[in-house]
Design a protein around this motif. Sequence first.
Motif, PDB file in Angstrom:
ATOM      1  N   PHE A 156       0.821  -1.213   0.000  1.00 56.09           N
ATOM      2  CA  PHE A 156       0.000   0.000   0.000  1.00 56.09           C
ATOM      3  C   PHE A 156       0.853   1.259   0.000  1.00 56.09           C
ATOM      4  O   PHE A 156       0.638   2.175  -0.803  1.00 56.09           O
ATOM      5  N   PHE A 157       1.839   1.319   0.910  1.00 55.58           N
ATOM      6  CA  PHE A 157       2.660   2.527   0.987  1.00 55.58           C
ATOM      7  C   PHE A 157       3.549   2.688  -0.242  1.00 55.58           C
ATOM      8  O   PHE A 157       3.786   3.804  -0.695  1.00 55.58           O
ATOM      9  N   TYR A 158       4.033   1.588  -0.813  1.00 57.03           N
ATOM     10  CA  TYR A 158       4.821   1.700  -2.045  1.00 57.03           C
ATOM     11  C   TYR A 158       3.951   2.195  -3.201  1.00 57.03           C
ATOM     12  O   TYR A 158       4.371   3.049  -3.978  1.00 57.03           O
ATOM     13  N   ALA A 159       2.729   1.676  -3.306  1.00 53.00           N
ATOM     14  CA  ALA A 159       1.838   2.107  -4.386  1.00 53.00           C
ATOM     15  C   ALA A 159       1.488   3.581  -4.230  1.00 53.00           C
ATOM     16  O   ALA A 159       1.432   4.324  -5.228  1.00 53.00           O
ATOM     17  N   ARG A 160       1.273   4.034  -3.009  1.00 58.72           N
ATOM     18  CA  ARG A 160       0.974   5.444  -2.779  1.00 58.72           C
ATOM     19  C   ARG A 160       2.162   6.325  -3.161  1.00 58.72           C
ATOM     20  O   ARG A 160       2.005   7.367  -3.798  1.00 58.72           O
ATOM     21  N   TYR A 161       3.368   5.866  -2.785  1.00 60.25           N
ATOM     22  CA  TYR A 161       4.578   6.603  -3.134  1.00 60.25           C
ATOM     23  C   TYR A 161       4.761   6.652  -4.648  1.00 60.25           C
ATOM     24  O   TYR A 161       5.045   7.712  -5.226  1.00 60.25           O
ATOM     25  N   ALA A 162       4.577   5.520  -5.332  1.00 60.32           N
ATOM     26  CA  ALA A 162       4.746   5.467  -6.791  1.00 60.32           C
ATOM     27  C   ALA A 162       3.700   6.334  -7.485  1.00 60.32           C
ATOM     28  O   ALA A 162       4.004   7.005  -8.488  1.00 60.32           O
TER      29      ALA A 162
END
Length: 58
Positions: free
Chosen positions: A45-51
């Motif tokens: 979730f946090f990686y997708a938000r960052y990307a």
Amino acid sequence: MSFQQEHLPKDQPASEREGYGFSLEHFLEDQWMYLVGILIVLGIFFYARYAWRKRNER
């Protein structure tokens, strides 16, 4: 009407597991797979938000 736990010894205090029915160590031993799964989902979730933020910055 007394709600004493009959299996506990009367001459010594109850341990954490005897008093509460579980301890944190036993809980983590039994549920470690679920906790790892939750961490993986949070990481995705946090990686997708960052990307997504990086992609829309331009």
